[in-house]
Design a protein around this motif. Structure first.
Motif, mmCIF file in Angstrom:
data_model
loop_
_atom_site.group_PDB
_atom_site.id
_atom_site.type_symbol
_atom_site.label_atom_id
_atom_site.label_comp_id
_atom_site.label_asym_id
_atom_site.label_seq_id
_atom_site.Cartn_x
_atom_site.Cartn_y
_atom_site.Cartn_z
ATOM 1 N N MET A 245 0.830 -1.208 0.000
ATOM 2 C CA MET A 245 0.000 0.000 0.000
ATOM 3 C C MET A 245 0.860 1.251 0.000
ATOM 4 S SD MET A 245 -2.852 -1.186 2.848
ATOM 5 C CE MET A 245 -4.137 -0.025 2.381
ATOM 6 N N ALA B 254 -2.983 5.379 0.702
ATOM 7 C CA ALA B 254 -3.924 4.259 0.771
ATOM 8 C C ALA B 254 -3.961 3.668 2.175
ATOM 9 C CB ALA B 254 -3.538 3.185 -0.246
ATOM 10 N N LEU C 110 -6.035 0.979 -4.323
ATOM 11 C CA LEU C 110 -4.985 -0.032 -4.188
ATOM 12 C C LEU C 110 -4.452 -0.420 -5.575
ATOM 13 C CD1 LEU C 110 -6.473 -2.418 -1.460
ATOM 14 C CD2 LEU C 110 -4.777 -0.601 -1.175
#
Length: 362
Positions: free
Chosen positions: A178, A182, A362
């Protein structure tokens, strides 16, 4: 004024506990001041049970703290949530944030029924897990007036999963590859208390910490519809209960068939109330405070102190609640609320990741 000497011992006690909890909470942000305050109050209650009872030397001051200070703390919290600053982030994260909260709410209803939890415990753990940790539990407590032991148990449940989230989220975020933004969205949406959100974000990275806290502030605004919904639910329950009582009286036979039941009269009175009276006053003031902050009417230099005062007041309330904790009654609650909180936390974490994947985060 004549009652103040009776209040002073209890007020002094919670002030001391809240101050100590705040200082220790700064040194251990993973746990946070709310949990330390609750634990300190519980220890005092365990050691000095008679003194903290309603008729004890500390009782009057503790009762005033539990009943009157919550609203003030929540209003001050609104001054740290300016509309302008949070709505821009809210627009970017709305789908993930709202979708995750809805998933958590649905899970709360389903899992709560499966575990046959009492309504108060289910409500407190659900709002604490899905919305805003200790602040949401404090706001819900001001609306539904639950049993104090259930408040303490709900806070303890939230604490357990806060610690687990702080320890588990950063390595999982790195494993999933990530970005900091995020991860900040995931942490701010799926972790409960602000202190734990900040701790998890700081472990992952500085940008993650900043974004996570902003997302958490946006999520905190859901306190408003939450309180309104709980308040309306309380009124509906009262009205339906009154209606049932009236029906039972009619079935039993009344000498004057034209006489309205007490329940019917109460229902009519509720319907005549103005719309603004449906909303608890502290919720209205919370929104007003947030709007004032959004217009820049609160000097920037005040935001830190106001937030600190709000956090201190919440710690004081939790310390007062902790003194009333009965370990025997907590044990009788069993592990079901803990299982409930864990299930909801897992639903939030997984559903948030799924929505982030669907929306391109993502």
């Amino acid at each position: 004024m004549c009652c103040f000497p009776r209040l002073l011992p209890g007020l002094a006690l919670v002030a001391g506990l809240a101050t100590a909890a705040t200082l220790i909470g700064r040194a251990a942000p993973v746990i946070g001041a709310p949990v330390f305050a609750l634990a300190a109050g519980a220890l005092v209650g365990l050691a000095r049970r008679r003194s903290v009872d309603e008729d004890g030397v500390f009782g009057p001051g503790l009762a005033v703290t539990r009943q009157r200070v919550l609203g003030l703390a929540i209003v001050l919290l609104g001054l740290g949530l300016p509309f302008g600053a949070v709505l821009s982030v809210g627009r970017q994260t709305a789908v993930v944030l709202v979708g995750t909260v809805v998933a958590g709410a649905v899970a709360a209803v389903v899992v709560g029924r499966m575990l046959a939890l009492d309504r108060e415990s289910a409500t407190l753990v659900a709002v604490g897990t899905t919305i805003c940790g200790a602040s949401a539990i404090a706001a819900a407590t001001a609306v539904i007036k639950p049993d104090r032991e259930r408040v303490a148990y709900a806070l303890g449940t939230i604490f357990v999963f806060n610690v687990l989230a702080v320890l588990a989220f950063p390595p999982l975020g790195r494993l999933l590859g990530m970005s900091e933004e995020a991860f900040g969205l995931w942490a701010g949406t799926a972790i409960n208390d602000t202190s734990s959100v900040l701790a998890a974000g700081a472990i992952f990275g500085p940008a993650a910490a900043q974004f996570a806290v902003i997302v958490k502030l946006v999520r905190s605004l859901l306190i408003v519809p939450m309180c309104v919904g709980l308040h309306l639910g309380q009124r509906d329950t009262g009205n339906s209960g009154g209606g049932r009582r009236g029906a039972r009286q009619h079935d039993a036979g009344q000498p004057d068939a034209g006489r309205r039941s007490a329940g019917q009269a109460e229902a009519e009175t509720d319907h005549r109330r103005a719309a603004w009276q449906v909303v608890p006053l502290f919720v209205v003031l919370f929104v007003a405070a947030s709007v004032i902050a959004g217009f820049g009417l609160v000097p920037e230099a005040w935001s830190g102190p106001l937030g600190a005062v709000s956090a201190w007041l919440i710690a004081a309330v939790l310390a007062a609640i902790g003194t009333s904790l009965s370990w025997q009654r907590v044990r009788t609650a069993g592990v079901r609320p803990l299982i409930f909180g864990g299930a909801l936390g897992l639903v939030l974490a997984v559903s948030c990741l799924g929505l982030q994947q669907l929306t391109g985060w993502l």
